[in-house]
Design an enzyme around this catalytic site. Structure first.
Site, PDB file in Angstrom:
ATOM      1  N   HIS A 191      -7.922  -5.875   0.505  1.00  0.00           N
ATOM      2  CA  HIS A 191      -6.742  -5.006   0.459  1.00  0.00           C
ATOM      3  C   HIS A 191      -5.675  -5.461   1.451  1.00  0.00           C
ATOM      4  O   HIS A 191      -4.487  -5.460   1.136  1.00  0.00           O
ATOM      5  CB  HIS A 191      -7.154  -3.563   0.753  1.00  0.00           C
ATOM      6  CG  HIS A 191      -6.025  -2.591   0.673  1.00  0.00           C
ATOM      7  ND1 HIS A 191      -5.364  -2.308  -0.507  1.00  0.00           N
ATOM      8  CD2 HIS A 191      -5.403  -1.849   1.629  1.00  0.00           C
ATOM      9  CE1 HIS A 191      -4.403  -1.431  -0.278  1.00  0.00           C
ATOM     10  NE2 HIS A 191      -4.398  -1.141   1.006  1.00  0.00           N
TER      11      HIS A 191
ATOM     12  N   SER B 293       0.833  -1.198   0.000  1.00  0.00           N
ATOM     13  CA  SER B 293       0.000   0.000   0.000  1.00  0.00           C
ATOM     14  C   SER B 293       0.875   1.257   0.000  1.00  0.00           C
ATOM     15  O   SER B 293       1.681   1.439  -0.917  1.00  0.00           O
ATOM     16  CB  SER B 293      -0.977  -0.055   1.186  1.00  0.00           C
ATOM     17  OG  SER B 293      -2.046   0.836   1.014  1.00  0.00           O
TER      18      SER B 293
END
Length: 237
Positions: A213, A79
């Site tokens: 995610h 990320s």
């Protein structure tokens, strides 16, 4: 035998302890984990979090240079950490320091728009709610008032840097870039992750791993196996 180093960059708000836990479990067979610690957390809690990408990369470079001097080195980030790893990789490439590969997990390619989360505009409750909605993950520390106050300054700083980020260069890196993405990632699409491959030399690819995610939180073993396979492939060349 040559040591393969995996230089690991944490996601927003997280610290090197994330990867030290992987190290204690001996999850990787083909690499020595080298966790990167961003200022403002864990043993660097006394230092203020970085307010810009340039400042953050400068903080990461000394460890990156030392690690690359010790043996073949791959950079991995998840990320926000993927973007920091990319900018660090660009600096290393500019200094002609050899790197094996960049592995960018759970992030849109650097030249694509970053999500706006209101890091500098919202009160704590609104900010935390936005993070949960965007990431689809509820960090346990955010539910503990004392831990939340320790975590929030670094999380706000990281996401503020992310919101204002623009790549310093579009120059292709002289080594492959592999993108990793959860099959059900609600924050990053495959169309946003796949262009990472264009950021480097031949040999990059997009690899999908089951989950959202934060796909590795429930079970890190599939990620560890993927990293091991990529590192073993680099070692064979």
């Amino acid at each position: 035998m040559t040591t393969n180093n995996l230089l690991c960059f944490p996601y927003a708000g997280a610290g090197a302890g994330l990867f030290r836990a992987w190290e204690r479990r001996r999850l990787l067979r083909h690499a020595r984990l080298v966790p990167v610690q961003f200022p403002g957390r864990e043993e660097l809690f006394g230092r203020p979090p970085c307010a810009s990408m340039a400042e953050l990369v400068e903080a990461c470079l000394p460890l990156a240079r030392r690690t690359a001097a010790e043996g073949p080195t791959t950079l991995f980030g998840h990320s926000f950490g993927a973007i920091v790893a990319y900018e660090t990789a660009q600096r290393l490439a500019a200094e002609r320091i050899p790197i094996e590969r960049l592995i960018a997990s759970g992030a849109a390619a650097p030249w694509l728009p970053r999500p706006h989360i209101g890091a500098d505009e919202l009160n704590d409750d609104e900010f935390v709610a936005n993070v949960r909605d965007l990431v689809g993950y509820d960090h346990p520390a955010l539910n503990d008032p004392e831990l939340r106050q320790l975590l929030l300054p670094s999380l706000r700083a990281d996401l503020g840097v992310n919101e204002n980020y623009e790549p310093t260069t579009r120059a292709a890196l002289p080594f492959p870039v592999t993108a990793l993405l959860g099959t059900d990632d609600e924050m990053v699409s495959a169309n946003e992750a796949e262009p990472w491959v264009q950021a480097g030399a031949k040999g990059g690819e997009l690899i999908r791993l089951r989950g959202s995610h934060m796909y590795f939180v429930a079970d890190v073993r599939p990620l560890a196996a993927t990293l091991d396979a990529l590192l073993a492939r680099s070692s064979a060349h």
